[in-house]
Design a protein around this motif. Sequence first.
Motif, PDB file in Angstrom:
ATOM      1  N   LYS A   1      48.655  38.324  40.213  1.00  0.00           N
ATOM      2  CA  LYS A   1      47.263  37.983  40.545  1.00  0.00           C
ATOM      3  C   LYS A   1      47.203  37.259  41.888  1.00  0.00           C
ATOM      4  CE  LYS A   1      45.552  38.892  36.264  1.00  0.00           C
ATOM      5  NZ  LYS A   1      44.510  39.850  35.912  1.00  0.00           N
ATOM      6  N   VAL A   2      48.216  36.412  42.146  1.00  0.00           N
ATOM      7  CA  VAL A   2      48.272  35.707  43.431  1.00  0.00           C
ATOM      8  C   VAL A   2      48.447  36.701  44.572  1.00  0.00           C
ATOM      9  CG1 VAL A   2      49.637  34.098  44.823  1.00  0.00           C
ATOM     10  CG2 VAL A   2      49.113  33.559  42.431  1.00  0.00           C
ATOM     11  N   PHE A   3      49.401  37.618  44.419  1.00  0.00           N
ATOM     12  CA  PHE A   3      49.637  38.596  45.482  1.00  0.00           C
ATOM     13  C   PHE A   3      48.419  39.494  45.697  1.00  0.00           C
ATOM     14  CE2 PHE A   3      54.235  37.991  44.174  1.00  0.00           C
ATOM     15  CZ  PHE A   3      54.529  37.195  45.273  1.00  0.00           C
ATOM     16  N   LEU A   4      47.760  39.894  44.622  1.00  0.00           N
ATOM     17  CA  LEU A   4      46.548  40.702  44.751  1.00  0.00           C
ATOM     18  C   LEU A   4      45.481  39.963  45.553  1.00  0.00           C
ATOM     19  CD1 LEU A   4      45.938  42.373  41.257  1.00  0.00           C
ATOM     20  CD2 LEU A   4      46.309  43.542  43.432  1.00  0.00           C
ATOM     21  N   ALA A   5      45.374  38.668  45.315  1.00  0.00           N
ATOM     22  CA  ALA A   5      44.328  37.875  45.967  1.00  0.00           C
ATOM     23  C   ALA A   5      44.547  37.753  47.465  1.00  0.00           C
ATOM     24  CB  ALA A   5      44.257  36.487  45.337  1.00  0.00           C
ATOM     25  N   TYR A   6      45.796  37.686  47.895  1.00  0.00           N
ATOM     26  CA  TYR A   6      46.065  37.371  49.297  1.00  0.00           C
ATOM     27  C   TYR A   6      46.630  38.524  50.115  1.00  0.00           C
ATOM     28  CZ  TYR A   6      45.245  32.551  47.873  1.00  0.00           C
ATOM     29  OH  TYR A   6      44.669  31.392  47.390  1.00  0.00           O
ATOM     30  N   MET A   7      46.864  39.674  49.498  1.00  0.00           N
ATOM     31  CA  MET A   7      47.383  40.814  50.253  1.00  0.00           C
ATOM     32  C   MET A   7      46.280  41.455  51.091  1.00  0.00           C
ATOM     33  SD  MET A   7      47.662  43.902  47.411  1.00  0.00           S
ATOM     34  CE  MET A   7      49.148  43.200  46.742  1.00  0.00           C
TER      35      MET A   7
ATOM     36  N   THR B   1      44.605  42.874  28.754  1.00  0.00           N
ATOM     37  CA  THR B   1      44.990  43.302  30.100  1.00  0.00           C
ATOM     38  C   THR B   1      43.780  43.820  30.867  1.00  0.00           C
ATOM     39  OG1 THR B   1      47.149  43.987  29.250  1.00  0.00           O
ATOM     40  CG2 THR B   1      46.546  44.745  31.450  1.00  0.00           C
ATOM     41  N   LEU B   2      43.550  43.255  32.054  1.00  0.00           N
ATOM     42  CA  LEU B   2      42.456  43.735  32.897  1.00  0.00           C
ATOM     43  C   LEU B   2      42.915  44.972  33.658  1.00  0.00           C
ATOM     44  CD1 LEU B   2      40.982  40.447  34.443  1.00  0.00           C
ATOM     45  CD2 LEU B   2      40.100  41.795  32.531  1.00  0.00           C
ATOM     46  N   VAL B   3      42.185  46.055  33.485  1.00  0.00           N
ATOM     47  CA  VAL B   3      42.507  47.284  34.211  1.00  0.00           C
ATOM     48  C   VAL B   3      41.304  47.788  35.006  1.00  0.00           C
ATOM     49  CG1 VAL B   3      44.314  47.990  32.605  1.00  0.00           C
ATOM     50  CG2 VAL B   3      41.962  48.701  32.182  1.00  0.00           C
ATOM     51  N   ASP B   4      40.168  47.100  34.871  1.00  0.00           N
ATOM     52  CA  ASP B   4      38.961  47.489  35.595  1.00  0.00           C
ATOM     53  C   ASP B   4      39.016  46.981  37.040  1.00  0.00           C
ATOM     54  OD1 ASP B   4      36.007  48.417  35.588  1.00  0.00           O
ATOM     55  OD2 ASP B   4      35.900  46.326  36.280  1.00  0.00           O
ATOM     56  N   ARG B   5      38.782  47.861  37.977  1.00  0.00           N
ATOM     57  CA  ARG B   5      38.900  47.509  39.390  1.00  0.00           C
ATOM     58  C   ARG B   5      37.948  46.388  39.786  1.00  0.00           C
ATOM     59  NH1 ARG B   5      38.696  51.648  44.576  1.00  0.00           N
ATOM     60  NH2 ARG B   5      38.502  50.046  46.190  1.00  0.00           N
ATOM     61  N   ASP B   6      36.699  46.471  39.377  1.00  0.00           N
ATOM     62  CA  ASP B   6      35.728  45.438  39.757  1.00  0.00           C
ATOM     63  C   ASP B   6      36.113  44.077  39.192  1.00  0.00           C
ATOM     64  OD1 ASP B   6      34.246  47.296  41.153  1.00  0.00           O
ATOM     65  OD2 ASP B   6      32.844  47.682  39.512  1.00  0.00           O
ATOM     66  N   ALA B   7      36.605  44.070  37.941  1.00  0.00           N
ATOM     67  CA  ALA B   7      37.011  42.803  37.319  1.00  0.00           C
ATOM     68  C   ALA B   7      38.208  42.204  38.049  1.00  0.00           C
ATOM     69  CB  ALA B   7      37.334  43.032  35.850  1.00  0.00           C
ATOM     70  N   LEU B   8      39.129  43.046  38.465  1.00  0.00           N
ATOM     71  CA  LEU B   8      40.307  42.549  39.183  1.00  0.00           C
ATOM     72  C   LEU B   8      39.948  42.077  40.589  1.00  0.00           C
ATOM     73  CD1 LEU B   8      42.840  45.216  37.917  1.00  0.00           C
ATOM     74  CD2 LEU B   8      43.038  42.745  37.570  1.00  0.00           C
ATOM     75  N   GLU B   9      39.008  42.738  41.238  1.00  0.00           N
ATOM     76  CA  GLU B   9      38.536  42.290  42.554  1.00  0.00           C
ATOM     77  C   GLU B   9      37.864  40.931  42.432  1.00  0.00           C
ATOM     78  OE1 GLU B   9      38.957  43.245  45.523  1.00  0.00           O
ATOM     79  OE2 GLU B   9      39.159  45.412  45.690  1.00  0.00           O
ATOM     80  N   GLU B  10      37.049  40.764  41.401  1.00  0.00           N
ATOM     81  CA  GLU B  10      36.392  39.480  41.175  1.00  0.00           C
ATOM     82  C   GLU B  10      37.429  38.405  40.869  1.00  0.00           C
ATOM     83  OE1 GLU B  10      33.753  36.416  40.745  1.00  0.00           O
ATOM     84  OE2 GLU B  10      33.451  38.393  41.662  1.00  0.00           O
ATOM     85  N   GLY B  11      38.451  38.778  40.093  1.00  0.00           N
ATOM     86  CA  GLY B  11      39.526  37.839  39.797  1.00  0.00           C
ATOM     87  C   GLY B  11      40.272  37.407  41.049  1.00  0.00           C
ATOM     88  N   ALA B  12      40.458  38.340  41.990  1.00  0.00           N
ATOM     89  CA  ALA B  12      41.127  38.004  43.257  1.00  0.00           C
ATOM     90  C   ALA B  12      40.300  37.004  44.048  1.00  0.00           C
ATOM     91  CB  ALA B  12      41.362  39.280  44.066  1.00  0.00           C
ATOM     92  N   ARG B  13      38.989  37.186  44.059  1.00  0.00           N
ATOM     93  CA  ARG B  13      38.119  36.242  44.769  1.00  0.00           C
ATOM     94  C   ARG B  13      38.189  34.857  44.131  1.00  0.00           C
ATOM     95  NH1 ARG B  13      34.884  40.975  45.252  1.00  0.00           N
ATOM     96  NH2 ARG B  13      33.821  40.570  43.272  1.00  0.00           N
ATOM     97  N   GLU B  14      38.196  34.815  42.811  1.00  0.00           N
ATOM     98  CA  GLU B  14      38.273  33.527  42.111  1.00  0.00           C
ATOM     99  C   GLU B  14      39.619  32.850  42.344  1.00  0.00           C
ATOM    100  OE1 GLU B  14      35.981  31.803  40.394  1.00  0.00           O
ATOM    101  OE2 GLU B  14      34.555  33.284  41.129  1.00  0.00           O
ATOM    102  N   THR B  15      40.684  33.647  42.407  1.00  0.00           N
ATOM    103  CA  THR B  15      42.014  33.095  42.669  1.00  0.00           C
ATOM    104  C   THR B  15      42.052  32.422  44.041  1.00  0.00           C
ATOM    105  OG1 THR B  15      43.160  34.681  41.238  1.00  0.00           O
ATOM    106  CG2 THR B  15      44.451  33.677  43.007  1.00  0.00           C
ATOM    107  N   ARG B  16      41.473  33.090  45.033  1.00  0.00           N
ATOM    108  CA  ARG B  16      41.447  32.499  46.382  1.00  0.00           C
ATOM    109  C   ARG B  16      40.626  31.211  46.388  1.00  0.00           C
ATOM    110  NH1 ARG B  16      40.974  38.034  47.739  1.00  0.00           N
ATOM    111  NH2 ARG B  16      38.708  37.865  47.913  1.00  0.00           N
ATOM    112  N   LYS B  17      39.554  31.182  45.624  1.00  0.00           N
ATOM    113  CA  LYS B  17      38.686  30.000  45.588  1.00  0.00           C
ATOM    114  C   LYS B  17      39.366  28.829  44.877  1.00  0.00           C
ATOM    115  CE  LYS B  17      34.464  30.884  44.597  1.00  0.00           C
ATOM    116  NZ  LYS B  17      33.223  31.210  43.835  1.00  0.00           N
ATOM    117  N   ARG B  18      40.037  29.106  43.756  1.00  0.00           N
ATOM    118  CA  ARG B  18      40.692  28.044  42.972  1.00  0.00           C
ATOM    119  C   ARG B  18      42.003  27.593  43.587  1.00  0.00           C
ATOM    120  NH1 ARG B  18      39.586  31.550  38.537  1.00  0.00           N
ATOM    121  NH2 ARG B  18      41.681  32.342  38.935  1.00  0.00           N
ATOM    122  N   GLY B  19      42.718  28.560  44.193  1.00  0.00           N
ATOM    123  CA  GLY B  19      44.053  28.266  44.701  1.00  0.00           C
ATOM    124  C   GLY B  19      45.154  28.605  43.714  1.00  0.00           C
ATOM    125  N   PHE B  20      44.799  29.187  42.580  1.00  0.00           N
ATOM    126  CA  PHE B  20      45.797  29.659  41.617  1.00  0.00           C
ATOM    127  C   PHE B  20      45.198  30.796  40.785  1.00  0.00           C
ATOM    128  CE2 PHE B  20      43.631  26.141  39.425  1.00  0.00           C
ATOM    129  CZ  PHE B  20      43.294  26.726  38.202  1.00  0.00           C
TER     130      PHE B  20
END
Length: 257
Positions: free
Chosen positions: A147-153, A173-192
């Motif tokens: 999830k970290v690598f997805l967020a910052y790649m 397991t999240l396999v939906d593209r939109d959900a994973l994109e949103e998760g990447a944005r949240e990861t960048r915002k939280r820092g983890f």
Amino acid sequence: MYEVDRKSTSVQSVDRAVTVMEFLARRKEAGVTEVANELGTHKSTAYRLLTTLRDRGLIEQNGATDKYRLGFGLVLLAASVTAELDVLRCARPVCERLSEELQENVTLAVLEDDDAVVVHQTLSKSSALSVDWTGQHTPIHATAAGKVFLAYMPEAQRRRILGRPLERFTENTLVDRDALEEGARETRKRGFGYTVEELEVGLNAVGAPVRSPDGEVVAAVSVSGPVFRMEAGRIPEVGDLVAGAAGEISRCLGFRG
């Protein structure tokens, strides 16, 4: 029989190429005849090897003497290895301390192609898990490090990965593209980033980015534990600790952001 012979020839060529570079490392410079004598081959064979290594930047030819020496391409390869060794050197004591503090398993992963690859693991004494994940490729969409690598790649790489079918390991397991994109944005915002029973039922994990001096994410530290100890409600608390550990490793590497 042809396949076996071809493989044998390929292995022999690799062995000879390594021998050439080791010979040049000792001699500093050498000509075709000297290399051929070292290999015990015809000059034509030595010349082909030298030409191939030169074309790949691993050796270079001195224009004044026509002799060969090691090239700058080896410096680039060595720099990559040195960078990973630096990450391990900085990360080991921090991972051990974090594992001791949380009484959970801690791993350090790097991104290799499209997978998160574990390069170091600290097992907690309180853990019943004895599996060594070192060297293992883990799915990027279903792990905390992933999830970290997805967020910052780079965005193009993330879109390519998320645009293909993704394996579902558990019901969570999240396999939906939109959900994973949103998760990447949240990861960048939280820092983890984190997973709640996405890779294995009963296992949660939290990961944070490790940065190089120029701010590039070069690794991810993650903590994993059973849901009865690392319940979802503890994720923010654990996330702050993991992010702090990742920041400490980053500063050891020279990051000052």
